[in-house]
Write a protein that holds these residues in place. Structure first.
Motif, PDB file in Angstrom:
ATOM      1  N   ASN B  52      -0.132   0.744   1.830  1.00 39.82           N
ATOM      2  CA  ASN B  52       0.485   0.674   0.690  1.00 39.82           C
ATOM      3  C   ASN B  52       1.807   1.445   0.570  1.00 39.82           C
ATOM      4  O   ASN B  52       2.385   1.894  -0.530  1.00 39.82           O
ATOM      5  CB  ASN B  52      -0.367   0.806  -0.672  1.00 39.82           C
ATOM      6  N   ASN B  53       2.232   1.805   1.873  1.00 38.68           N
ATOM      7  CA  ASN B  53       3.541   2.833   1.793  1.00 38.68           C
ATOM      8  C   ASN B  53       3.502   3.948   1.065  1.00 38.68           C
ATOM      9  O   ASN B  53       4.430   4.478   0.507  1.00 38.68           O
ATOM     10  CB  ASN B  53       4.836   1.855   1.192  1.00 38.68           C
ATOM     11  N   LEU B  54       2.314   4.686   0.929  1.00 38.38           N
ATOM     12  CA  LEU B  54       2.173   5.916   0.317  1.00 38.38           C
ATOM     13  C   LEU B  54       2.096   6.850   1.416  1.00 38.38           C
ATOM     14  O   LEU B  54       1.394   6.599   2.655  1.00 38.38           O
ATOM     15  CB  LEU B  54       0.964   6.139  -0.666  1.00 38.38           C
ATOM     16  N   GLY B  61      -2.965   9.391 -11.897  1.00 39.96           N
ATOM     17  CA  GLY B  61      -2.065   9.584 -12.896  1.00 39.96           C
ATOM     18  C   GLY B  61      -2.945  10.214 -14.073  1.00 39.96           C
ATOM     19  O   GLY B  61      -2.696  11.334 -14.584  1.00 39.96           O
TER      20      GLY B  61
END
Lengths: 150, 147
Positions: B52-54, B61
């Motif tokens: 997920n492109n992390l 959060g």
């Protein structure tokens, strides 16, 4: 300029409420939550010590409410299947403590739908409002959270 | 209680809130997922997060929200009450790197017999970047309750 996703039709979803759910608060769940966030405050962990305070017993930490979730109303937007999601943040108001044994009724509604265009393209901001009410009908907490889709 | 009770009269505008340092680990993220019921895989499945492109798994959060809640319930003490808490997430944080919750008093006032303190709060990463911004209002007891 007309909105790309948050159209007049889509805005009709503002106010839509999910099904309410009533959850009994277990003492062990409060302790596990306090342990998970690493908060040693005796009010959230130790019944004997908490009894000596004005609360007269253990209470839940402020964001424990997150573990008492109800159905989030489905928001239909014409964004296809490939959008990504981000948690934008939350605003909380606290009125009454939540205690072990309380039966908390949780309900979430869509409070606002907005969009803006920026660095990541068009972003949609979905604001939900969740109420946490105890068995005496007292509002314990209100949470407004913003989810971002882009 | 670990700290002595703080009273409304003890607080001044501009005063710093005692900082709270946290050392989140992947184990804590798993515990938080279990305790909160948030099982989104970006918080415990490294392959899923990278897909997920992390850069790897990242803090919930909501966990940073909880840390800032602790900052304020510690400040309020057992005789105080956290009335409002707001957080806006501005950056990602990864386990294995410490974060510090900080804040300062921006306003104190009394209304309807309640003694209230507004604070600006934030969470900083090890580079000193503010990855979460927020605000809080606490009710504090008064040394002169009849005022």
């Amino acid at each position: 300029m007309a909105n790309k996703y948050v159209t007049e039709e889509a805005k009709k979803q503002i106010g839509k409420a999910g099904e309410a759910r009533t959850i009994e608060v277990e003492r062990g769940a409060i302790r596990r939550f306090a342990e998970a966030i690493g908060d040693p405050n005796p009010l959230f962990n130790n019944e004997a010590e908490a009894r000596r305070t004005r609360f007269g017993g253990m209470i839940a930490p402020p964001t424990f409410c997150r573990s008492l979730s109800a159905a989030i109303p489905d928001v239909k937007l014409d964004m296809g299947e490939s959008f990504r999601g981000l948690d934008g943040g939350s605003d909380w108001e606290y009125f009454e403590p939540i205690r072990p044994g309380d039966r908390i009724t949780v309900q979430t509604k869509i409070a606002d739908l907005r969009e803006s265009t920026g660095r990541l393209g068009t972003m949609v901001f979905i604001t939900t409002e969740t109420s946490y009410t105890n068995q005496f009908g007292q509002l314990c907490a209100l949470q407004r959270s913003t989810a971002i889709r882009y | 209680m670990a700290h002595k009770q703080r009273y409304f009269e003890d607080v001044e505008v501009g005063q710093e809130i005692p900082p709270l340092e946290k050392h989140p680990t992947t184990q804590q993220l798993v515990k938080y997922a279990g305790a909160s019921g948030d099982f989104y895989q970006i918080h415990y499945d490294k392959d899923f997060a990278i897909k997920n492109n992390l850069p790897g798994v990242i803090l919930h959060g909501a966990l940073k929200n909880a840390f800032l809640g602790q900052l304020m319930t510690d400040f309020a003490g057992e005789r105080g009450w956290l009335r409002k808490l707001s957080v806006q997430y501005r950056g990602m944080d990864q386990p294995g790197s410490p974060v510090v919750c900080k804040g300062k008093v921006v306003k104190k006032y009394s209304e309807d017999g309640r003694h209230l303190v507004d604070c600006e709060i934030w969470l900083e990463n090890a580079k000193g970047e503010k990855t979460t911004l927020g605000s809080a209002t606490v009710m504090l007891p008064s040394r002169h309750p009849e005022d």
